[in-house]
Design a protein around this motif. Sequence first.
Motif: not given
Length: 668
Positions: A403-409
Amino acid sequence: MDLRNAEKRIIELRNLLNQYGYEYYVLDKPSVPDAEYDRLMQELLALEEQFPELKTPDSPSERVGGAVLDMFEKVEHRTPMLSLGNAFNEQDLRDFDRRIRQAVGNDFSYVCELKIDGLAVSLRYEDGLFIQGATRGDGTIGEDITANLKTIKSIPLRLTEPVSIEVRGEAFMPKRSFEALNEARKERGEELFANPRNAAAGSLRQLDPKIAASRKLDIFLYGIGNVSEIGIESHSEGLDYLDQLGFKTNKERKKCATIEDVIEFVNSWVEKRPHLPYEIDGIVIKVDSFAQQAALGTTAKSPRWAIAYKFPAEEVITTLKDIELSVGRTGVVTPTAILEPVKVAGTTVQRASLHNEDLIREKDIKIGDKVVIKKAGDIIPEVVNVLADQRTGEEKDFYMPTHCPECESELVRLEGEVALRCINPKCPAQIREGLIHFVSRDAMNIEGLGEKVISQLFANQLISNVADIYKLTREQLIGLERMGEKSISNLLKAIEASKSNSLEKLLFGLGIRHVGAKAAKTLAQEFGTMEKLASASKEQLMAINEIGNKMADSIVSFFEQEEAKELLQELSAVGVNMEYKGAKPVSAQESDSIFSGKTVVLTGKLEQLTRNEAKEKIEALGGKVTGSVSKKTDLVIAGTEAGSKLTKAQELGIEVWDEEKLLEELNK
């Protein structure tokens, strides 16, 4: 003292100070103590203050640093400042030599010079008086830094002869000046400069010339821009002529008859370079004869008659402490090595890109490893390899996240790509990086809105999309770090000025996937307005030569998004230009011009038009201008000193015009 006696004394002081300055800064042979020079300078400053009407542009007092500038003006170089191709080993040099011999035969010689690690500049003199100095910029357009260059005491403000000349050189910061500057910055608790090159560039791009004056820069001149007007026949003669005019050239140069002599010179400096009082990063090798240089010609970016040998990259060992992830504007997640700080090629390195997960697996990189680091091209740090035999067993494997480290998508890997990508359009990291891209030089080019300022504005929720940039106010900016009244005023002026940019700048700034700066200009020329481009079908887009299937899909998808439509409405509402301002190319079907549908090559020096002006005029009349002559070429325009392209055109029987004929047809 009356005016007459003051004038007499001022002339006497200027002559003395110019003589002492030349002896000290150019010849490195001072004839008087520093205290005597300083005493005479103070006397001159006092007299010029008392009699301001006697002050002249070539006075030594000009080197002290004048008024603070608002911003740097743009300057178009009369002769382009081309970059050099690179050689990294002996075979590259031998290949370069072979290409020269194939083109001009065996009767030629080289000149080898030290490649100074600084900032390339161009200096213009009219009737012997220094009138303008500029950065290289993109090679065609630079920035006017005359006031800062005047503070470099080895640059003559008046030449020994009243000639009009354009010269090129490398401004640099000597090692001693660099060490003193960083020591002073350390005492003040300021961030240290990474290396002398960055310090020199930063000094010459200060809006306050007094700062540049305090940093004790130097310069070596290495060439003449308008050489055809000077009447000399070779580069080595040109360097001697620069010496004669009072310029400072680098005496560590050598004329070489063969490539063996060149290689011997290069190898000798690999060993001697650490002992120089300034940084060098290679050796420049040039064909000496100007006639042979003209015959060899240039590519779009670099001359065929010169090459820069880059010294082998220094390799060092350090520890890879961690791997950090960053998200780019297109959503690509990139792993970066966090290193135990180590000095490489003159700078302290703490980070190096690892590109993607596949590279980490291929090199078997683990957190805690001892790794070998070098700088690719002496610029970009990279991990060369892992010292697996030094592992202790405490090293840890690294795994890319799901998952994206910035937005968790959730991250995805698109078909045919090695990179993991966040596809959430509202990801904060992508928005921030998109904002940074929007204000960059090739996009909207907003001076003063760098990465740090954008990140600060974004973190303070003052901007969330590119339209918000045009809504910023003084009140919003005044509380930000390092934002004083002058900075805010300059920034708001730069933002306002960017509204009038031509459409292609805005198109590139929007960051449409697969659309680079060149494609953005093509689209802007073809459609003329944002409205027409936004409503174009995939078929219309693909009918344009340079637009392929992927790019056409990406453009259509972008303009179909509601967010994109709303953003464009916002930009239009705040006054951002949505039209192309350059000359629109005319298709063969629409034009009855003689250039319609023809492929044209420009070669040699044009006297009445710049190369860019000629290209734009021909393309506006339906022609296509290319860089090389082939069987598909319909017409060659040959200016003075035309070389191999003209020869090839004649061999192929292609029609050749001179500039007079070109102007005649353009003016019909």
